[in-house]
Design a protein around this motif. Structure first.
Motif, short mmCIF file in Angstrom:
data_model
loop_
_atom_site.label_atom_id
_atom_site.label_comp_id
_atom_site.label_asym_id
_atom_site.label_seq_id
_atom_site.Cartn_x
_atom_site.Cartn_y
_atom_site.Cartn_z
N ASP A 122 30.46 87.51 21.17
CA ASP A 122 31.71 88.50 22.40
C ASP A 122 33.14 88.69 21.93
O ASP A 122 33.69 89.54 20.84
CB ASP A 122 32.42 88.08 23.66
CG ASP A 122 33.48 88.82 24.44
OD1 ASP A 122 32.80 90.19 24.39
OD2 ASP A 122 34.76 88.74 25.44
N LYS A 123 33.10 86.82 20.84
CA LYS A 123 34.43 86.74 20.56
C LYS A 123 34.77 86.23 18.94
O LYS A 123 33.81 84.50 19.38
CB LYS A 123 36.31 87.12 20.70
CG LYS A 123 36.19 88.30 21.74
CD LYS A 123 37.31 87.55 22.27
CE LYS A 123 37.80 88.20 23.69
NZ LYS A 123 36.72 88.51 24.74
N ILE A 124 35.18 86.77 18.06
CA ILE A 124 35.67 85.14 17.13
C ILE A 124 36.69 84.98 16.54
O ILE A 124 37.62 86.26 16.16
CB ILE A 124 34.13 85.70 15.69
CG1 ILE A 124 33.16 85.47 15.88
CG2 ILE A 124 34.25 84.55 14.29
CD1 ILE A 124 32.10 86.56 14.90
N MET A 125 37.50 84.23 17.13
CA MET A 125 38.75 83.71 16.70
C MET A 125 39.11 82.82 15.15
O MET A 125 39.89 83.62 15.08
CB MET A 125 39.24 82.75 17.49
CG MET A 125 38.91 83.22 18.84
SD MET A 125 39.45 85.00 19.63
CE MET A 125 41.21 84.98 19.22
N GLN A 126 37.78 82.51 14.51
CA GLN A 126 37.69 81.57 13.26
C GLN A 126 36.59 82.56 12.34
O GLN A 126 35.43 82.00 13.61
CB GLN A 126 39.28 80.69 13.63
CG GLN A 126 38.68 80.01 12.18
CD GLN A 126 39.17 78.25 12.02
OE1 GLN A 126 39.43 77.57 13.51
NE2 GLN A 126 39.92 77.60 10.61
N LEU A 127 36.93 82.63 11.30
CA LEU A 127 35.75 83.18 10.69
C LEU A 127 35.45 81.87 9.72
O LEU A 127 35.39 82.01 8.77
CB LEU A 127 36.08 84.09 9.48
CG LEU A 127 35.58 85.68 10.41
CD1 LEU A 127 36.39 86.71 9.93
CD2 LEU A 127 34.00 86.20 10.35
N ASP A 128 34.63 80.72 10.48
CA ASP A 128 34.57 79.56 9.34
C ASP A 128 33.53 79.03 9.05
O ASP A 128 31.92 80.40 9.40
CB ASP A 128 35.47 78.52 9.78
CG ASP A 128 34.60 78.10 11.40
OD1 ASP A 128 33.57 78.73 12.06
OD2 ASP A 128 34.76 77.20 12.43
N GLU A 129 32.58 78.21 8.25
CA GLU A 129 31.89 78.30 7.85
C GLU A 129 30.40 78.36 8.99
O GLU A 129 29.65 78.62 8.71
CB GLU A 129 31.47 77.03 7.05
CG GLU A 129 32.29 77.13 5.66
CD GLU A 129 32.12 78.62 4.97
OE1 GLU A 129 30.94 78.38 4.48
OE2 GLU A 129 32.63 78.55 4.43
N SER A 130 30.78 77.93 10.23
CA SER A 130 29.89 77.73 10.84
C SER A 130 29.33 79.09 11.83
O SER A 130 28.00 79.33 12.11
CB SER A 130 30.28 76.70 12.12
OG SER A 130 31.44 77.36 12.97
N ILE A 131 29.92 80.10 10.98
CA ILE A 131 29.90 81.14 11.06
C ILE A 131 29.10 82.43 10.08
O ILE A 131 28.39 82.77 11.40
CB ILE A 131 31.12 82.26 12.13
CG1 ILE A 131 32.17 82.03 13.06
CG2 ILE A 131 31.35 83.71 12.19
CD1 ILE A 131 31.69 82.04 14.40
N PRO B 46 32.88 96.00 27.04
CA PRO B 46 32.46 94.23 26.15
C PRO B 46 31.62 94.52 26.06
O PRO B 46 29.91 93.84 26.44
CB PRO B 46 32.74 93.70 27.50
CG PRO B 46 32.26 94.31 28.73
CD PRO B 46 33.06 95.88 28.26
N ILE B 47 31.26 95.12 24.51
CA ILE B 47 30.20 95.43 23.32
C ILE B 47 30.52 94.79 22.44
O ILE B 47 31.54 95.06 22.37
CB ILE B 47 29.85 96.76 23.85
CG1 ILE B 47 30.43 97.89 22.94
CG2 ILE B 47 29.79 97.32 25.51
CD1 ILE B 47 30.51 99.34 22.65
N GLY B 48 29.69 94.99 21.79
CA GLY B 48 29.65 93.76 20.14
C GLY B 48 30.50 92.44 19.61
O GLY B 48 30.59 92.24 20.79
N THR B 49 31.18 92.32 18.74
CA THR B 49 31.50 91.08 18.44
C THR B 49 32.65 92.06 17.61
O THR B 49 33.01 92.30 17.25
CB THR B 49 30.91 90.64 17.18
OG1 THR B 49 29.48 89.98 17.49
CG2 THR B 49 31.73 88.83 17.31
N VAL B 50 33.49 91.25 18.58
CA VAL B 50 35.62 91.42 18.24
C VAL B 50 36.62 90.40 17.00
O VAL B 50 36.10 88.88 17.95
CB VAL B 50 35.96 91.96 19.50
CG1 VAL B 50 37.83 91.79 18.92
CG2 VAL B 50 35.87 92.86 19.88
N ILE B 51 36.86 90.43 16.22
CA ILE B 51 37.10 89.63 15.36
C ILE B 51 38.22 90.31 15.22
O ILE B 51 39.36 90.74 14.52
CB ILE B 51 36.93 89.62 13.72
CG1 ILE B 51 34.94 89.68 14.06
CG2 ILE B 51 36.87 88.82 13.01
CD1 ILE B 51 34.60 89.64 13.20
N PRO B 52 39.73 89.31 15.78
CA PRO B 52 41.01 90.04 16.15
C PRO B 52 41.63 90.30 14.75
O PRO B 52 41.36 88.62 13.80
CB PRO B 52 41.58 89.06 16.93
CG PRO B 52 40.41 88.20 17.90
CD PRO B 52 38.75 88.13 16.84
#
Length: 385
Positions: A206-215, A267-273
């Motif tokens: 749903d959401k990615i709050m931090q674009l780290d290596e696990s993502i 609430p569709i897709g992936t949001v990256i604020p």
């Protein structure tokens, strides 16, 4: 369905992103616009373009970064598969670009808007003058009730001046326009935690709050048959945009009414604020747009001083120079780990910089005849990545 409906029960993050997005960049991938037989899917293109016109009519500015010229050329020319040689790809793009713009114009004109073709190469972003001129042109198109249809100039681009994929181009256009929101429409509905989740019809993240290596590990390395970028390139584009203060929303471009749903904060897709504050225009260009001409390799102390204390980069902390560059060029700064952590405008050419490696600032006049600058890169011209 209108672009702004009742948001009761909707996602608060999506609501805030949509409300703040007075200008939007939409990126549409090749496979979203291509039918199964390899030709341009004009019906679906028209469906998406109708929604883009609605965004414009709602008072927002919108720019469209559209792939599909090579795919359209493949269909128009009746080629059995995507060519592999550069001349064939560029010729297919030349044929397909005309069809692509014609399809956009056919949908926009009856709604009172113009389709404006804008073809760019990486050199247009590297040169500060051309970069600003591109921005001014796009802003004027907005004032003239036009929707820029932006693509890489595949007909003339070679490896040295390519963006690599339109995901990166879209992020750079977002930075250029300082648009609060980048929408990436793909053939997948967002980022899935595993391949099995995607294959079995599960929900994307749903959401990615931090674009780290696990993502990034979730993204894989796949590319599609007609496109050039998979999910990894979309996340890299998202990192570029979000680090400059813009939000990114990845969703399935084949979904009916996808843009209408997004502008209603569904609430569709992936949001990256967006992360942190918005960078000033000049620092966006230095840190996230222009390609570095070389690299300063620095020691641990210099990395800490620059990255954590906001200090200028001094020659005493530089251990190695890579590449060839002139005074005023953008140069990357790399720490002992091999990670590039900053960029800046160099006060010295590579030839001059090699003469003062590891040298204290009060001794720079010895090898250079005259020491013009105490700092190799002044902190006012530095951007931490």
């Amino acid at each position: 369905m209108p672009l702004a409906g009742k948001w009761i029960g909707m996602d608060l993050v999506r609501q805030e992103i949509v409300k703040s997005a007075k200008s939007i960049v939409v990126k549409v991938g090749s496979n979203v616009l291509t039918a199964e037989d390899g030709t341009l899917d004009r019906a679906h293109l028209a469906h998406l373009t109708e929604q883009i016109a609605e965004i414009k009519a709602s008072g927002r500015e919108v720019a469209l970064v559209s792939s599909g010229s090579i795919a359209a050329g493949i269909g128009r020319l009746g080629l059995p598969k995507r060519p592999t040689s550069l001349p064939e790809l560029q010729a297919a793009a030349a044929v397909g670009q005309a069809e692509l713009i014609d399809a956009y114009e056919a949908t926009l004109r009856p709604r009172g808007f113009h389709a404006a073709q804008v073809l760019l190469t990486a050199d247009d972003f590297d040169d500060r003058g051309r970069y600003l001129n591109t921005r001014n042109t796009l802003l004027q198109l907005f004032r003239w009730n036009a929707i820029p249809i932006i693509n890489e100039n595949d007909t003339v681009s070679v490896e040295e001046i390519r963006f690599g994929d339109n995901d990166r181009l879209a992020a750079m256009v977002t930075n250029l326009l300082r648009a609060p929101l980048l929408i990436i429409l793909s053939v997948v509905d967002g980022l899935y935690p595993t391949a099995e989740a995607a294959e079995q019809g599960g929900a994307p993240i749903d959401k990615i709050m931090q674009l780290d290596e696990s993502i990034f590990a979730m993204a894989g390395t796949s590319t599609s048959g007609l496109g050039t970028g998979g999910m990894t390139t979309k996340l890299e584009a998202a990192r570029l945009a979000t680090s400059s203060g813009e939000s990114v929303w990845i969703a399935g471009g084949r979904r009916p009414n996808v843009l209408r749903d997004m502008l209603n904060a569904e609430p569709i897709g992936t949001v990256i604020p967006a992360r942190g504050g918005t960078l000033a225009a000049r620092k966006r260009w230095i840190g996230h747009t222009v390609r570095p001409r070389g690299t300063f390799i620095v020691d641990e102390g210099a990395e800490m001083a620059v990255a954590q204390r906001g200090a200028s980069l001094l020659s005493v902390g530089v251990v190695e120079i890579r590449g060839r560059f002139e005074k005023g060029d953008v140069v990357a700064i790399e720490g002992p780990s091999g990670r590039s952590f900053a960029r800046g405008l160099t006060n010295y050419s590579s030839e001059e910089a090699r003469k003062i490696v590891r040298m204290p600032s009060d001794r720079l006049a010895e090898p250079l005849s005259t020491a013009r600058y105490d700092a190799v890169i002044h902190r006012d011209n530095l951007v931490i990545l």
